[in-house]
Design an enzyme around this catalytic site. Structure first.
Site, PDB file in Angstrom:
ATOM      1  N   GLY A  18      34.259  36.491  47.200  1.00 35.83           N
ATOM      2  CA  GLY A  18      34.725  37.846  47.486  1.00 35.83           C
ATOM      3  C   GLY A  18      34.223  38.724  46.362  1.00 35.83           C
ATOM      4  N   HIS A  19      33.186  39.498  46.636  1.00 32.74           N
ATOM      5  CA  HIS A  19      32.555  40.319  45.604  1.00 32.74           C
ATOM      6  C   HIS A  19      32.872  41.784  45.871  1.00 32.74           C
ATOM      7  CE1 HIS A  19      29.373  36.964  44.763  1.00 32.74           C
ATOM      8  NE2 HIS A  19      30.619  36.572  44.619  1.00 32.74           N
ATOM      9  N   GLN A  52      30.913  32.408  43.113  1.00 34.12           N
ATOM     10  CA  GLN A  52      31.851  31.585  42.350  1.00 34.12           C
ATOM     11  C   GLN A  52      31.525  31.676  40.847  1.00 34.12           C
ATOM     12  OE1 GLN A  52      30.476  29.894  45.463  1.00 34.12           O
ATOM     13  NE2 GLN A  52      32.164  31.068  46.261  1.00 34.12           N
ATOM     14  N   ASP A 111      35.237  35.348  40.131  1.00 36.73           N
ATOM     15  CA  ASP A 111      35.886  36.670  40.079  1.00 36.73           C
ATOM     16  C   ASP A 111      35.689  37.378  38.744  1.00 36.73           C
ATOM     17  OD1 ASP A 111      36.852  36.124  42.640  1.00 36.73           O
ATOM     18  OD2 ASP A 111      38.642  35.139  41.832  1.00 36.73           O
ATOM     19  N   LYS A 167      31.106  39.924  39.233  1.00 39.21           N
ATOM     20  CA  LYS A 167      29.672  39.803  39.581  1.00 39.21           C
ATOM     21  C   LYS A 167      29.250  40.897  40.552  1.00 39.21           C
ATOM     22  CE  LYS A 167      30.517  35.657  41.122  1.00 39.21           C
ATOM     23  NZ  LYS A 167      31.931  35.491  40.708  1.00 39.21           N
TER      24      LYS A 167
HETATM   25  P1  GDP Z   1      33.399  38.737  41.699  1.00 39.18           P
HETATM   26  O1  GDP Z   1      33.855  37.703  42.656  1.00 39.18           O
HETATM   27  O2  GDP Z   1      32.847  38.152  40.446  1.00 39.18           O
HETATM   28  O3  GDP Z   1      32.439  39.727  42.309  1.00 39.18           O
HETATM   29  O4  GDP Z   1      34.689  39.565  41.262  1.00 39.18           O
HETATM   30  P2  GDP Z   1      35.837  40.138  42.247  1.00 39.18           P
HETATM   31  O5  GDP Z   1      35.299  41.316  42.950  1.00 39.18           O
HETATM   32  O6  GDP Z   1      36.438  39.053  43.054  1.00 39.18           O
HETATM   33  O7  GDP Z   1      36.946  40.530  41.191  1.00 39.18           O
HETATM   34  C1  GDP Z   1      36.707  41.449  40.180  1.00 39.18           C
HETATM   35  C2  GDP Z   1      37.701  42.608  40.316  1.00 39.18           C
HETATM   36  O8  GDP Z   1      37.696  43.366  39.131  1.00 39.18           O
HETATM   37  C3  GDP Z   1      37.339  43.584  41.410  1.00 39.18           C
HETATM   38  O9  GDP Z   1      38.518  44.122  41.932  1.00 39.18           O
HETATM   39  C4  GDP Z   1      36.532  44.651  40.690  1.00 39.18           C
HETATM   40  O10 GDP Z   1      36.574  45.909  41.348  1.00 39.18           O
HETATM   41  C5  GDP Z   1      37.257  44.697  39.376  1.00 39.18           C
HETATM   42  N1  GDP Z   1      36.462  45.033  38.207  1.00 39.18           N
HETATM   43  C6  GDP Z   1      35.181  44.694  37.894  1.00 39.18           C
HETATM   44  N2  GDP Z   1      34.880  45.073  36.639  1.00 39.18           N
HETATM   45  C7  GDP Z   1      35.994  45.663  36.146  1.00 39.18           C
HETATM   46  C8  GDP Z   1      36.334  46.233  34.857  1.00 39.18           C
HETATM   47  O11 GDP Z   1      35.547  46.261  33.930  1.00 39.18           O
HETATM   48  N3  GDP Z   1      37.610  46.716  34.727  1.00 39.18           N
HETATM   49  C9  GDP Z   1      38.525  46.684  35.745  1.00 39.18           C
HETATM   50  N4  GDP Z   1      39.745  47.180  35.519  1.00 39.18           N
HETATM   51  N5  GDP Z   1      38.228  46.165  36.945  1.00 39.18           N
HETATM   52  C10 GDP Z   1      36.980  45.644  37.123  1.00 39.18           C
HETATM   53  P1  IMO Z   2      33.709  34.546  43.840  1.00 38.42           P
HETATM   54  O1  IMO Z   2      32.266  34.489  44.283  1.00 38.42           O
HETATM   55  C1  IMO Z   2      37.295  32.373  42.605  1.00 38.42           C
HETATM   56  C2  IMO Z   2      37.852  28.368  44.256  1.00 38.42           C
HETATM   57  C3  IMO Z   2      39.057  28.218  45.169  1.00 38.42           C
HETATM   58  C4  IMO Z   2      39.420  26.775  44.889  1.00 38.42           C
HETATM   59  C5  IMO Z   2      38.057  26.115  44.725  1.00 38.42           C
HETATM   60  C6  IMO Z   2      37.555  25.419  45.987  1.00 38.42           C
HETATM   61  O2  IMO Z   2      34.485  35.645  44.437  1.00 38.42           O
HETATM   62  O3  IMO Z   2      33.789  34.486  42.350  1.00 38.42           O
HETATM   63  P2  IMO Z   2      36.548  26.343  48.266  1.00 38.42           P
HETATM   64  O4  IMO Z   2      37.134  27.247  49.297  1.00 38.42           O
HETATM   65  O5  IMO Z   2      35.279  26.843  47.669  1.00 38.42           O
HETATM   66  O6  IMO Z   2      36.427  24.921  48.746  1.00 38.42           O
HETATM   67  O7  IMO Z   2      37.658  26.300  47.090  1.00 38.42           O
HETATM   68  O8  IMO Z   2      37.147  27.141  44.359  1.00 38.42           O
HETATM   69  N1  IMO Z   2      36.914  29.447  44.632  1.00 38.42           N
HETATM   70  C7  IMO Z   2      36.850  30.627  44.014  1.00 38.42           C
HETATM   71  N2  IMO Z   2      37.624  31.139  43.025  1.00 38.42           N
HETATM   72  N3  IMO Z   2      36.248  33.088  43.083  1.00 38.42           N
HETATM   73  C8  IMO Z   2      35.458  32.579  44.050  1.00 38.42           C
HETATM   74  O9  IMO Z   2      34.333  33.203  44.473  1.00 38.42           O
HETATM   75  C9  IMO Z   2      35.767  31.313  44.585  1.00 38.42           C
HETATM   76  N4  IMO Z   2      35.217  30.536  45.546  1.00 38.42           N
HETATM   77  C10 IMO Z   2      35.922  29.398  45.552  1.00 38.42           C
HETATM   78  O10 IMO Z   2      40.079  29.112  44.802  1.00 38.42           O
HETATM   79  O11 IMO Z   2      40.083  26.679  43.655  1.00 38.42           O
HETATM   80 MG    MG Z   3      35.585  37.238  43.778  1.00 33.67          MG
END
Ligand code: GDP
Ligand code: IMO
Ligand code: MG
Length: 424
Positions: A39-40, A224, A12, A15
């Site tokens: 979840g991207h 991840q 998270d 990416k």
């Molecule tokens: P990922 O799994 O690495 O793709 O990240 P996620 O999408 O799960 O979580 C990142 C969250 O931060 C999302 O809600 C993005 O829209 C948000 N986000 C990304 N970059 C920034 C930033 O620079 N500032 C803020 N406030 N939000 C951001």
């Molecule tokens: P993105 O791509 C954050 C974590 C779960 C748990 C562990 C194992 O959005 O960054 P799993 O379901 O993979 O067997 O869970 O890994 N986990 C993540 N945490 N971002 C993710 O993906 C994750 N994918 C798995 O919360 O701790």
């Molecule tokens: Mg994510």
């Protein structure tokens, strides 16, 4: 120019946003590991897309998208994602390529994930219950695995599913006293999956090598984060794939030496979802401030993310094993308004100072953080588009992190939107 994007913390990191931005100048975006546990988030104007299996480049209609060998595909989730994009007039027809070798996540994997987590009680891993661990376990075990290619021969698949589900039901009943699942139901679903996905399936390794020969530009999208890597993360509190950049070549069949640039994505603080040691965690008002301001709730599960200070031990380690060339540092806007900021530069474990990250979970849980404290800033920076227009303390904070991890920070996030990005 081929680029690989990888998370340097526990997932998270942002990416999805970085992949979306860098995809503008690419021909192909490749997901190489993990499954619908990812979840991207991609924010385009007033539209927010949460992508789980489709590469984040899929929102750009001119980009080819690959789901490579080491991804575990939940067909139901993928159908929903494709349909969601279609409702926004974004079609994947003719530009989505799914590996025949990718393994398939079926209902019994999700059931197994849930039953096991429930049975573990306080010792649970805190998985996303997306069936990831059980599906990868079946892949490694080989005898009870289903690959995308199996959808090509439904007669054979019917027999195979009968054997697998008989075996799974024995386990579910003996270990968890759970209701049996029906192989007929799962087979009927697989028939729909075959209809839907056969047109997209191909040998993605051949596709990618041909593209490289043709001079195409590829973006590899990690899922991840490096600390969740099965072999190099905080085992057992990890996911079941090689989620660091080390998983890229094995995941899609393109050697790492064919990648010109590895970009690591990190937040200016740390978060983690699920269980496991987290040395810089702030289970207090500081963590709550970050969670509220950064909207730190899971994109896939909605769970509140655990929040804490930036950990230079973690990010330096991830950058080392990932051969990271440059860093994208996200969420600088989130920490505005704090009087001071802390960065963990080393751990003290059993009386010894340590700067190389110890992946052993028991050892890590004994780590005491050694922090450096720097002044914060009060200004809102969500509209800043130039590094030198940031408050001086924000510039200094970025340079301080650079110094700690010894890698250049070339991209800075100041908000979720495409435009809220500073390039240096
Ligand atoms: P990922 O799994 O690495 O793709 O990240 P996620 O999408 O799960 O979580 C990142 C969250 O931060 C999302 O809600 C993005 O829209 C948000 N986000 C990304 N970059 C920034 C930033 O620079 N500032 C803020 N406030 N939000 C951001
Ligand atoms: P993105 O791509 C954050 C974590 C779960 C748990 C562990 C194992 O959005 O960054 P799993 O379901 O993979 O067997 O869970 O890994 N986990 C993540 N945490 N971002 C993710 O993906 C994750 N994918 C798995 O919360 O701790
Ligand atoms: Mg994510």
């Amino acid at each position: 120019m081929n680029t690989c994007i990888v998370g340097l913390q526990w997932g998270d990191e942002g990416k999805g946003k970085i992949v979306d931005i860098l995809a503008e100048h690419k021909d192909i975006v490749v997901r190489y590991s993990g499954g619908a546990n990812a979840g991207h988030t991609v924010v385009i104007d007033n539209n927010t897309f949460a992508l789980h299996l489709l590469p984040s480049g899929s929102v750009r209609s001119n980009i080819n998208c690959v789901i490579a060998n080491a991804v575990v595909v939940d067909p139901q989730c993928l159908i929903e994602e494709i349909d969601t994009l279609a409702r926004k007039n974004i079609t994947l027809d003719g530009r989505l390529f799914i590996s025949e070798n990718a393994h398939v996540v079926l209902d019994y994997h999700k059931q197994e994930d849930r039953l096991r987590e429930e049975s573990l009680g306080e010792n649970k891993i805190g998985t996303t219950i997306r069936g990831i661990g059980p599906c990868y376990a079946d892949k490694i075990g080989r005898s009870y695995a289903v690959r995308m290619a199996d959808l090509r021969d439904l007669g054979e698949l019917k027999d195979k599913l009968k054997t697998i589900i008989e075996y799974k039901n024995k386990i579910f009943s003996a270990l968890y006293n759970a209701e049996p699942i029906s192989d007929d139901d799962i087979f009927e679903k697989c028939k729909c999956y075959a209809d839907r996905f056969l047109p997209f399936m191909t040998d993605t390794t051949a596709f990618l090598h041909k593209a490289i020969e043709d001079g195409k530009s590829i973006l590899f999208e990690g899922a991840q984060g490096s600390l969740l890597d099965l072999d190099h993360g905080t085992f057992p509190f990890v996911t079941s794939s090689n989620s660091s950049s080390l998983g890229m070549s094995v995941g899609c069949g393109v050697p790492a030496r064919m990648v010109d640039r590895f970009v690591g994505v990190a937040k200016v603080y740390s978060t983690r979802v699920g269980a496991g040691p987290f040395p810089t965690e702030q289970d207090n008002e500081i963590g709550q401030y970050i969670r509220d301001k950064g909207n730190e709730y899971g994109t896939t599960t909605g769970r509140p993310r655990r929040c804490g200070w930036f950990d230079a031990v973690v990010v330096s380690y991830a950058a080392k094993i990932g051969a990271i060339d440059q860093i994208a540092l996200m969420h600088l806007d989130t920490i505005a308004g704090m009087k001071e900021l802390k960065v963990c530069r080393a751990y003290k474990i059993d009386g010894k100072e340590i700067t190389f990250f110890p992946t052993n979970a028991a050892k890590l849980s004994r780590a005491q953080c050694i922090y450096e404290t720097v002044p914060g800033w009060q200004e809102d920076i969500t509209g800043v588009d130039n590094f030198h227009d940031l408050p001086l303390n924000a510039q200094n904070y970025i340079m301080f992190i650079e110094e700690m991890i010894k890698k250049p920070v070339t991209i800075i996030g100041v908000g979720p939107k495409r435009k809220q990005t500073i390039f240096r």
